[in-house]
Scaffold this motif. Structure first.
Motif, mmCIF file in Angstrom:
data_model
loop_
_atom_site.group_PDB
_atom_site.id
_atom_site.type_symbol
_atom_site.label_atom_id
_atom_site.label_comp_id
_atom_site.label_asym_id
_atom_site.label_seq_id
_atom_site.Cartn_x
_atom_site.Cartn_y
_atom_site.Cartn_z
ATOM 1 N N ASN A 247 -4.817 -4.258 -0.882
ATOM 2 C CA ASN A 247 -4.806 -2.894 -1.409
ATOM 3 C C ASN A 247 -4.633 -2.895 -2.928
ATOM 4 O OD1 ASN A 247 -4.544 -0.128 -1.701
ATOM 5 N ND2 ASN A 247 -2.400 -0.105 -1.074
ATOM 6 N N LEU B 292 3.303 -6.760 3.578
ATOM 7 C CA LEU B 292 4.617 -7.266 3.976
ATOM 8 C C LEU B 292 5.355 -6.075 4.570
ATOM 9 C CD1 LEU B 292 5.348 -9.282 0.745
ATOM 10 C CD2 LEU B 292 4.638 -10.194 2.969
ATOM 11 N N PRO C 89 7.371 -3.196 4.849
ATOM 12 C CA PRO C 89 8.058 -2.471 3.775
ATOM 13 C C PRO C 89 9.554 -2.314 4.044
ATOM 14 C CG PRO C 89 6.212 -1.193 4.654
ATOM 15 C CD PRO C 89 6.368 -2.380 5.536
ATOM 16 N N ARG D 153 11.688 -5.067 2.764
ATOM 17 C CA ARG D 153 11.806 -5.155 1.307
ATOM 18 C C ARG D 153 13.006 -4.363 0.786
ATOM 19 N NH1 ARG D 153 7.393 -3.666 -2.137
ATOM 20 N NH2 ARG D 153 8.493 -5.132 -3.482
ATOM 21 N N PRO E 53 9.886 -0.208 -11.259
ATOM 22 C CA PRO E 53 8.730 0.039 -12.128
ATOM 23 C C PRO E 53 7.510 0.487 -11.323
ATOM 24 C CG PRO E 53 9.749 -2.072 -12.637
ATOM 25 C CD PRO E 53 10.398 -1.568 -11.380
ATOM 26 N N ARG E 54 6.497 0.944 -12.040
ATOM 27 C CA ARG E 54 5.236 1.359 -11.414
ATOM 28 C C ARG E 54 4.703 0.279 -10.479
ATOM 29 N NH1 ARG E 54 4.639 6.053 -10.769
ATOM 30 N NH2 ARG E 54 5.156 7.376 -12.496
ATOM 31 N N THR F 16 5.314 -0.950 -7.490
ATOM 32 C CA THR F 16 6.186 -1.953 -6.877
ATOM 33 C C THR F 16 6.265 -1.767 -5.365
ATOM 34 O OG1 THR F 16 7.478 -1.957 -8.915
ATOM 35 C CG2 THR F 16 8.503 -2.974 -7.031
HETATM 36 N N1 LIG Z 1 4.710 -3.640 1.646
HETATM 37 C C1 LIG Z 1 3.725 -4.028 0.832
HETATM 38 N N2 LIG Z 1 2.994 -5.141 1.120
HETATM 39 C C2 LIG Z 1 2.013 -5.546 0.291
HETATM 40 N N3 LIG Z 1 1.667 -4.915 -0.844
HETATM 41 C C3 LIG Z 1 2.354 -3.810 -1.187
HETATM 42 C C4 LIG Z 1 3.408 -3.303 -0.371
HETATM 43 N N4 LIG Z 1 3.907 -2.198 -0.950
HETATM 44 C C5 LIG Z 1 3.196 -2.023 -2.087
HETATM 45 N N5 LIG Z 1 2.249 -2.982 -2.235
HETATM 46 C C6 LIG Z 1 1.300 -3.111 -3.370
HETATM 47 O O1 LIG Z 1 1.787 -2.308 -4.432
HETATM 48 C C7 LIG Z 1 0.862 -1.260 -4.752
HETATM 49 C C8 LIG Z 1 1.611 0.014 -5.069
HETATM 50 O O2 LIG Z 1 2.282 0.524 -3.926
HETATM 51 P P1 LIG Z 1 3.033 1.930 -3.997
HETATM 52 O O3 LIG Z 1 2.066 2.995 -4.349
HETATM 53 O O4 LIG Z 1 3.806 2.057 -2.738
HETATM 54 O O5 LIG Z 1 4.032 1.636 -5.217
HETATM 55 P P2 LIG Z 1 4.883 2.657 -6.103
HETATM 56 O O6 LIG Z 1 6.062 1.874 -6.574
HETATM 57 O O7 LIG Z 1 5.128 3.916 -5.345
HETATM 58 O O8 LIG Z 1 3.886 2.927 -7.333
HETATM 59 P P3 LIG Z 1 3.933 4.164 -8.373
HETATM 60 O O9 LIG Z 1 5.158 3.959 -9.214
HETATM 61 O O10 LIG Z 1 2.676 4.015 -9.170
HETATM 62 O O11 LIG Z 1 3.984 5.432 -7.568
HETATM 63 C C9 LIG Z 1 -0.063 -1.158 -3.556
HETATM 64 O O12 LIG Z 1 -1.364 -0.694 -3.973
HETATM 65 C C10 LIG Z 1 -0.107 -2.598 -3.073
HETATM 66 O O13 LIG Z 1 -1.000 -3.353 -3.878
#
Ligand SMILES: Nc1ncnc2c1ncn2[C@@H]1O[C@H](COP(=O)(O)OP(=O)(O)OP(=O)(O)O)[C@@H](O)[C@H]1O
Ligand SMILES: [Mg+2]
Length: 261
Positions: free
Chosen positions: A5, A18, A20, A23, A44-45, A47
């Motif tokens: 993704n 993985l 979630p 984590r 951070p962004r 993550t």
């Molecule tokens: N559980 C996971 N397993 C694998 N990849 C993950 C997982 N969670 C997030 N990712 C990766 O991280 C990216 C961002 O995920 P997500 O949108 O949940 O993060 P975020 O911290 O909410 O980002 P933002 O701060 O931009 O809103 C996904 O596109 C994917 O590449």
């Protein structure tokens, strides 16, 4: 077929992922919720915050003790310091979350009905009070992208949550989780020439949890999901270089996986 993704939250079944919930410290989070605590989840962004919160909502709803809801309030960013517009955006976001995740049109209607009343600085609190009073189970609310808000809009939201806090769980959510890039403590809110810190506007916060990057073992486990699914091998000799390039940053780990395959 699953893919790595590279855009938006990861979706089980569509993307290599993985777990979630592995984590985050699920035991600690469940203990905080049981203790009716309000807390912050930040990182951070890109993550995996949104991915983790959505998984947590589904997990809690499946357990059946709480009624959990994920709501992204980023739309309120456009309102800048305009409290009326900002609160309308948040109430609309709550309504659509209730409709999408709870499939509860009555709850969505309760929220939207606020918009016809005076007193925008109370709309969010009043919505959460009405929902909590009528909910069969205590509500756990995840507010995502809270720090997209600025100025008086952010202050109003934090004050409304603080105002309802004492009435939980009968007439306010058992737990509210604020999620974003920063910890509330680090919000510096400009309001009428003054700077108010998030910590003083939201002094009911119990803790701040931080989501970290993937470990080396987690990165390799993710790349190996592709190997297991397609038979296309990652030469293990490349792992040290991939680690040096990504240091486990979740989006980068996926993006390199995507490029390589
Ligand atoms: N559980 C996971 N397993 C694998 N990849 C993950 C997982 N969670 C997030 N990712 C990766 O991280 C990216 C961002 O995920 P997500 O949108 O949940 O993060 P975020 O911290 O909410 O980002 P933002 O701060 O931009 O809103 C996904 O596109 C994917 O590449
Ligand atoms: Mg997000």
């Amino acid at each position: 077929m699953k893919t790595f993704n590279t855009a938006g939250p990861s979706i089980p079944g569509d993307h290599y992922m993985l777990d979630p919930l592995a984590r985050i410290d699920l035991t600690e989070i469940e203990a905080l919720i049981d203790a009716k605590r309000y807390f912050v989840l930040h990182a951070p962004r890109q993550t995996g915050k949104t991915t983790a919160l959505l998984a947590l909502m589904h997990h809690l709803n499946a357990q059946g003790r709480y009624r959990a809801l994920y709501c992204n309030i980023e739309a309120a960013q456009a309102a800048r310091g305009n409290v009326h517009e900002g609160m309308a955006a948040i109430v609309n976001a709550l309504a659509s979350a209730a409709s999408v995740y709870w499939r509860d049109e009555a709850a969505a209607q309760v929220a939207r009905a606020r918009l016809h009343e005076a007193g925008a600085t109370d709309w969010v609190r009043a919505t959460l009070e009405a929902w909590s009073r009528h909910s069969p189970r205590p509500i756990v609310l995840f507010l995502d992208e809270v720090d997209a808000l600025v100025g008086d809009t952010l202050i109003s939201l934090l004050r409304q949550i603080r105002a309802g806090y004492a009435q939980r769980p009968e007439a306010f959510p058992q737990t509210v989780v604020l999620s974003g890039v920063r910890d509330v403590r680090d919000y510096r809110i400009h309001s009428g020439g003054e700077i108010i810190t998030g910590g003083s506007a939201f002094n009911i916060k119990a803790v701040s949890l931080r989501l970290s990057n993937f470990s080396r073992a987690e990165c390799e486990a993710l790349w190996q999901q592709h190997e297991a699914e397609t038979g296309q091998r990652f030469d293990a000799a490349i792992y040290p270089e991939l680690w040096a390039d990504t240091e486990g940053q979740p989006w980068l780990v996926n993006a390199l996986g995507h490029e390589l395959t």
